[in-house]
Design a protein around this motif. Structure first.
Motif, PDB file in Angstrom:
ATOM      1  N   ASN A  13      39.100  45.040   5.051  1.00 17.65           N
ATOM      2  CA  ASN A  13      39.988  44.062   5.698  1.00 17.65           C
ATOM      3  C   ASN A  13      39.478  43.805   7.109  1.00 17.65           C
ATOM      4  N   LEU A  14      38.394  43.004   7.222  1.00 17.51           N
ATOM      5  CA  LEU A  14      37.762  42.755   8.517  1.00 17.51           C
ATOM      6  C   LEU A  14      38.668  41.955   9.438  1.00 17.51           C
TER       7      LEU A  14
ATOM      8  N   LEU B 184      34.362  46.034  18.471  1.00 13.25           N
ATOM      9  CA  LEU B 184      34.713  44.624  18.333  1.00 13.25           C
ATOM     10  C   LEU B 184      33.468  43.787  18.083  1.00 13.25           C
ATOM     11  N   GLY B 185      32.387  44.054  18.852  1.00  6.63           N
ATOM     12  CA  GLY B 185      31.142  43.310  18.667  1.00  6.63           C
ATOM     13  C   GLY B 185      30.564  43.503  17.273  1.00  6.63           C
ATOM     14  N   GLU B 186      30.581  44.726  16.773  1.00  7.47           N
ATOM     15  CA  GLU B 186      30.102  44.986  15.413  1.00  7.47           C
ATOM     16  C   GLU B 186      30.884  44.154  14.400  1.00  7.47           C
ATOM     17  N   THR B 187      32.216  44.123  14.563  1.00 11.14           N
ATOM     18  CA  THR B 187      33.058  43.413  13.602  1.00 11.14           C
ATOM     19  C   THR B 187      32.837  41.908  13.696  1.00 11.14           C
ATOM     20  N   GLN B 188      32.693  41.413  14.926  1.00  9.22           N
ATOM     21  CA  GLN B 188      32.385  39.984  15.088  1.00  9.22           C
ATOM     22  C   GLN B 188      31.083  39.629  14.369  1.00  9.22           C
ATOM     23  N   GLN B 189      30.114  40.503  14.459  1.00  6.36           N
ATOM     24  CA  GLN B 189      28.830  40.264  13.811  1.00  6.36           C
ATOM     25  C   GLN B 189      28.978  40.283  12.287  1.00  6.36           C
ATOM     26  N   LEU B 190      29.777  41.231  11.773  1.00  4.03           N
ATOM     27  CA  LEU B 190      29.998  41.301  10.328  1.00  4.03           C
ATOM     28  C   LEU B 190      30.684  40.043   9.804  1.00  4.03           C
ATOM     29  N   LEU B 191      31.504  39.417  10.649  1.00  7.36           N
ATOM     30  CA  LEU B 191      32.196  38.184  10.257  1.00  7.36           C
ATOM     31  C   LEU B 191      31.323  36.950  10.493  1.00  7.36           C
ATOM     32  N   GLY B 192      30.087  37.151  10.993  1.00 12.03           N
ATOM     33  CA  GLY B 192      29.155  36.050  11.165  1.00 12.03           C
ATOM     34  C   GLY B 192      29.212  35.364  12.507  1.00 12.03           C
TER      35      GLY B 192
ATOM     36  N   VAL C   3      27.844  35.616  15.518  1.00 12.54           N
ATOM     37  CA  VAL C   3      26.786  36.329  16.226  1.00 12.54           C
ATOM     38  C   VAL C   3      26.840  36.062  17.726  1.00 12.54           C
ATOM     39  N   GLU C   4      27.146  34.833  18.120  1.00 11.81           N
ATOM     40  CA  GLU C   4      27.168  34.489  19.547  1.00 11.81           C
ATOM     41  C   GLU C   4      28.238  35.310  20.285  1.00 11.81           C
ATOM     42  N   ALA C   5      29.443  35.378  19.694  1.00 14.86           N
ATOM     43  CA  ALA C   5      30.511  36.172  20.314  1.00 14.86           C
ATOM     44  C   ALA C   5      30.145  37.652  20.297  1.00 14.86           C
ATOM     45  N   ALA C   6      29.535  38.096  19.178  1.00 19.69           N
ATOM     46  CA  ALA C   6      29.138  39.507  19.077  1.00 19.69           C
ATOM     47  C   ALA C   6      28.127  39.860  20.153  1.00 19.69           C
ATOM     48  N   HIS C   7      27.158  38.960  20.392  1.00 20.10           N
ATOM     49  CA  HIS C   7      26.131  39.218  21.397  1.00 20.10           C
ATOM     50  C   HIS C   7      26.758  39.409  22.785  1.00 20.10           C
ATOM     51  N   ALA C   8      27.652  38.504  23.166  1.00 18.48           N
ATOM     52  CA  ALA C   8      28.293  38.605  24.487  1.00 18.48           C
ATOM     53  C   ALA C   8      29.123  39.882  24.594  1.00 18.48           C
ATOM     54  N   THR C   9      29.841  40.227  23.535  1.00 15.44           N
ATOM     55  CA  THR C   9      30.673  41.434  23.557  1.00 15.44           C
ATOM     56  C   THR C   9      29.817  42.686  23.700  1.00 15.44           C
ATOM     57  N   LEU C  10      28.702  42.726  22.948  1.00  9.90           N
ATOM     58  CA  LEU C  10      27.850  43.917  22.965  1.00  9.90           C
ATOM     59  C   LEU C  10      27.061  44.040  24.275  1.00  9.90           C
TER      60      LEU C  10
ATOM     61  N   SER D 279      20.588  37.341  11.701  1.00  9.52           N
ATOM     62  CA  SER D 279      21.261  38.640  11.614  1.00  9.52           C
ATOM     63  C   SER D 279      22.759  38.445  11.504  1.00  9.52           C
ATOM     64  N   HIS D 280      23.369  39.247  10.591  1.00 13.62           N
ATOM     65  CA  HIS D 280      24.823  39.218  10.455  1.00 13.62           C
ATOM     66  C   HIS D 280      25.392  40.622  10.518  1.00 13.62           C
ATOM     67  N   GLY D 281      24.681  41.535  11.159  1.00 12.37           N
ATOM     68  CA  GLY D 281      25.207  42.888  11.306  1.00 12.37           C
ATOM     69  C   GLY D 281      24.329  43.899  10.632  1.00 12.37           C
ATOM     70  N   ASN D 282      24.752  45.180  10.740  1.00 11.90           N
ATOM     71  CA  ASN D 282      23.969  46.297  10.210  1.00 11.90           C
ATOM     72  C   ASN D 282      24.324  46.532   8.756  1.00 11.90           C
TER      73      ASN D 282
END
Length: 901
Positions: free
Chosen positions: A815-816, A848-856, A858-865, A898-901
């Motif tokens: 449940n992402l 949060l960044g990992e989860t953003q990346q898993l949901l696709g 990537v731009e938001a994930a990059h800034a968060t990480l 990339s869409h996550g690990n």
């Protein structure tokens, strides 16, 4: 005049530098350094007082004695010296802001050839000469010569008035005289006029020869006076002991103002005659003394004082110097007490020539005096008596103590009979028997000590009746009607009889309430402990006063209770109450400061809390010694907070040392030692040493269960930690069972609103999650989060971590969207909560960044990480595993597609 900082010349070595005091040359890295005369003289002066603050006034007087020099000249001189020593960071010559300078580097020294040493001109004084700068006064005879100068008896014309004049033969002597004046002013203005401390009446520091004036006591010092009586053995032992008690009083008064004497010996104890022709002491010569708190001088506008802060080896007489000083340690109150103990030994044996050599005990026939000497002059400063006033009280109470010793011997016989009877009980009752014996002995001792002072026979009978009829009888299965009676049953029965035995209350009841309260505290029963201790506190406040040591002792017991129960609100309140009432000694003051500090740690960053704990740990170690119970408690708490802030490498050696020293102090099976072993296991777990941690925790739990006979909060804490260690070893079935035991106990004893209850839910959720039972984990995790939010609020750090854990379980369950919602909320709230650079917020950003990346996204994930890596780096450093994990997640967002690990 060519001023030299000392009357001797030495070769000094520090780091790569060598200073030849005789030739006044400096070599650094083997090369000669060109330096003007004044910076070299400054270096010589600072080296001769290495570790001490030398004030600006003292430096100006020594380097420019006949000139008015601006402070800028001194500043320039210091700057040139620092340049020559490559001391850009001021770690060699440190500035004591508002006072002066201190040489702070490790130094080795050897004496130069005395045939080539040039001394300053000596002041030639003779009997009959006028006293310089004192019209109408003349010198009568020399009283003595010391390392700092000569002392003379002077009298006004006609011999109507006599005084002592102490002259400085060189600038080191001048510093000593200035120190004696400054300390004398501090003592006089802080304590008022006292007959037992010699006052400096006047001084001349304007023109050479420099001197100070003091009162003259014709009886002379202790050695001279006793010789005129026919020797110490010609004086009654009781009179000798009273003189030592008076010395202890004077020393305690000086210590109360933060003043160390540092050269306590018979020559510095003068004798005066009282109005009824009795001998009384006058403590004199503070020229080697030290003030522990420079701010007292600033508050009074007193200058001309140097405060040693590092190892000292130059003051004091060898026979009276404490072992830690001979080993290069810094002077403390404990060092003065050692000298006092040696004086007591010499006065008891009647010989000032005797040193406290091995086997000294055979020379002291009185058992109590032997104990008093050992308490004052123990080789380990941590085992010495902590207060000179306490020694004075003990010495003046010898007669009553002898009576009590005889009474205690009789009581021990009674206890032995009680022990034999109890040991005949069934084997399963052994823990209760041992505890009842301990409680009986503790109550007997504390109550008799009080009654000794009161001498009230009726009360004594009431107390004895309480101990025998109420306490011990309630432990008898035949009387209680229960073969499995437990400690709390005994305490409950005995406590219920307090009103009947002591209907009028009073201090005797307070003594028993205090002892019972502390037993309840030790049995982890805060409700009953608090009620009894507060009742004892109110009785002592009424009967003895708010600031009485006995009253403050109850507050200390309450502070211990609140700290153990993690009741920081009451802990801080009690600590402030102690300080407001006025702590009677250094230990009580440190205890109160520690209580206030610990209570405030939850409202401060980990860094600030650790800094404050380090500071008070250093204060306690210096004042009380490393093996003092309070010092060990502070050390244990420091280790805990270090580990709690991911500084495990610093925490682990501290925790190991705390356990080892506590076992030496209390015995390896003592409950307090088990508590500290428990903390050690927590840190071992963090350090990845789960196997060692589990072995310790199993043993801790076994011993605690043996003592209590059933689950207690201490055994549950050990069980809880076992759960964590099992989880780290991936033994999740074992961890789940341990956490379930903790939950059941907390629900039964404290209910759902207890902090330990929702922590247990959270821990159970973790085990279930690791076992793949994520839906069950979500149920338990949400329960924990809801309870924590209700109790502490949505922005509390623990609430946010429970939210983080719940989000992780939702992510594991697929449940992402729910996980993203929870982590977004945790980050938003974390920005308000973690405002001191804590790594917690960095972790929430990472998840949060990992989860953003898993949901696709990537731009938001990059800034968060990016923000997560920056915060981790600042809080934990670039090499920390958490930082590295966030960097890896960030790098994955830079890979195309990339869409996550």
């Amino acid at each position: 005049m060519n001023v030299r900082p000392t009357s001797n010349a030495y070769l000094w070595q520090f780091g790569d530098a060598v200073f030849d005091e005789q030739a006044m040359t400096l070599r650094v890295d083997g090369a000669d350094v060109e330096l003007a005369r004044k910076p070299l003289e400054l270096l010589s002066l600072l080296l001769n007082h290495a570790g001490e603050v030398v004030t600006k006034e003292e430096i100006l007087d020594a380097l420019w004695p006949d000139r008015d020099i601006s402070e800028a000249s001194l500043t320039n001189c210091v700057a040139r010296l620092r340049t020559a020593l490559a001391d850009e960071d001021h770690t060699i010559v440190r500035t004591a802001h508002g006072f002066g300078y201190r040489f702070d580097a490790p130094v080795s020294v050897r004496e130069a050839d005395p045939r080539t040493v040039f001394l300053p001109p000596k002041v030639d004084l003779s009997a009959g000469d006028p006293v310089p700068d004192r019209p109408g006064w003349k010198l009568v005879r020399k009283l003595g010569a010391g390392g700092f100068g000569d002392a003379w008896l002077g009298e006004a014309k006609g011999g109507v008035e006599q005084r002592v004049f102490k002259f400085a033969s060189h600038d080191t002597g001048l510093i000593a005289l200035r120190r004696e004046v400054a300390l004398g002013r501090l003592l006089y203005e802080g304590l008022g006029p006292r007959d037992d401390i010699n006052r400096v009446l006047d001084w001349n520091f304007t023109d050479a020869p420099y001197f100070i004036e003091l009162a003259y006591w014709p009886e002379g010092n202790l050695v001279e006076w006793s010789a005129r009586q026919g020797g110490l053995n010609a004086i009654a032992l009781a009179a000798r002991i009273e003189l030592v008690a008076q010395i202890a009083d004077a020393l305690a008064a000086a210590h109360s103002m933060g003043v160390l004497h540092k050269d306590l010996k018979p020559a510095n104890i003068l004798i005066r005659k009282t109005d009824d022709d009795r001998a009384a002491i006058v403590l004199t010569d503070f020229g080697s003394g030290r003030a522990l708190d420079l701010s007292r001088f600033a508050a009074l506008g007193i200058t001309g004082f140097d405060a040693p802060t590092g190892p000292e080896t130059t003051s004091g007489t060898a026979m009276y110097r404490a072992p830690e000083l001979l080993a290069g340690g810094a002077p403390t109150v404990q060092a003065d007490l050692y000298a006092l103990g040696v004086l007591l030994f010499q006065m008891t044996t009647g010989d000032f020539r005797r040193s406290l050599a091995p086997g000294w005990e055979h020379l002291v026939g009185d058992e109590l005096l032997r104990a008093d000497i050992a308490a004052a002059a123990a080789g380990d400063p941590a085992r010495r008596i902590s207060d000179a006033a306490e020694l004075a009280r003990r010495l003046r109470d010898l007669d009553r103590r002898r009576i009590d010793a005889a009474r205690e011997a009789a009581a021990q016989e009674e206890l032995a009979r009680a022990r034999q009877a109890l040991e005949r009980s069934r084997a399963r009752r052994i823990p209760i028997a041992a505890l009842i014996i301990i409680l009986f002995a503790g109550l007997t001792t504390s109550t008799w000590l009080y009654l000794r002072a009161q001498r009230i026979a009726a009360q004594e009978r009431a107390v004895t009746s309480f101990l025998t009829d109420d306490l011990l009888s309630s432990a008898n299965p035949m009387v209680a009607g229960n073969p499995d009676i437990k400690v709390k049953d005994v305490l409950k029965t005995a406590s219920a009889n307090l009103d009947r035995r002591f209907p009028n209350g009073g201090l005797d009841r307070a003594a028993i309430e205090a002892a019972l309260g502390q037993v309840y505290s030790g049995l982890a029963d805060p409700k009953h402990a608090e009620a009894l201790l507060n009742a004892a506190l109110e009785r002592r406040r009424t009967g003895l006063g708010n600031a009485a040591p006995e009253t403050q002792a109850i507050r200390i017991a309450l502070a211990d209770l609140y700290e153990r129960d993690i009741d920081n609100k009451n802990l801080g309140r009690v600590g402030r109450d102690i300080l407001a009432a006025g702590a009677p000694d250094v230990q009580t003051s440190l205890h109160a400061r520690y209580a206030v500090l610990v209570a405030g740690c939850d409202d401060e960053s980990g860094t600030v809390c650790i800094k404050n704990l380090r500071a008070i740990f250093a204060d306690a170690r210096n004042a009380l010694g490393l093996r003092d119970p309070l010092t060990l408690r502070i050390q244990s708490n420091l280790a805990f907070h270090l580990s709690n802030n991911e500084r495990v490498d610093e925490a682990l050696p501290l925790a190991r040392q705390t356990v080892a020293l506590s076992a030496q102090l209390y015995g390896k099976d003592h409950p307090l030692v088990q508590e500290r072993r428990f903390h050690l296991a927590e840190i071992l777990n963090q350090a990845g040493k789960q196997a060692e941690a589990i072995d310790i925790l199993k043993d801790v739990r076994r011993l605690l269960l043996k003592i209590s006979g059933h689950e207690t909060e201490l055994t549950i804490r050990a069980t809880n930690q076992l759960g964590f260690d099992y989880a780290n070893l991936k033994r999740y079935d074992d961890s789940l069972r341990a956490f379930q035991i903790a939950l059941d106990f907390n629900m039964k004893t404290r209910g759902e609103t207890f902090e330990g209850t929702y922590e247990a839910y959270n821990n159970i959720a973790g085990s279930l999650s690791n076992m793949g039972r994520t839906k069950e984990a979500i149920v338990a995790g949400r329960k924990a989060w809801d309870l924590e939010r209700r109790a502490a609020g949505a922005d509390n750090p623990d609430t946010l971590w429970f939210e983080n854990n719940l989000a992780m379980d939702y992510r594991k369950d697929g449940n992402l969207a729910e996980a993203l919602t929870l982590w977004t909320d945790a980050v938003q709230r974390g920005r308000k909560t973690f405002t001191h650079g804590e790594w917690d917020l960095a972790h929430f950003l990472y998840r949060l960044g990992e989860t953003q990346q898993l949901l696709g996204n990537v731009e938001a994930a990059h800034a968060t990480l990016v923000e997560s890596v920056s915060r981790f780096t600042t809080a934990l450093g670039p090499r920390n595993p958490r930082t590295k994990a966030a960097e890896a997640a960030l790098n994955s967002t830079n890979r195309p597609g990339s869409h996550g690990n």
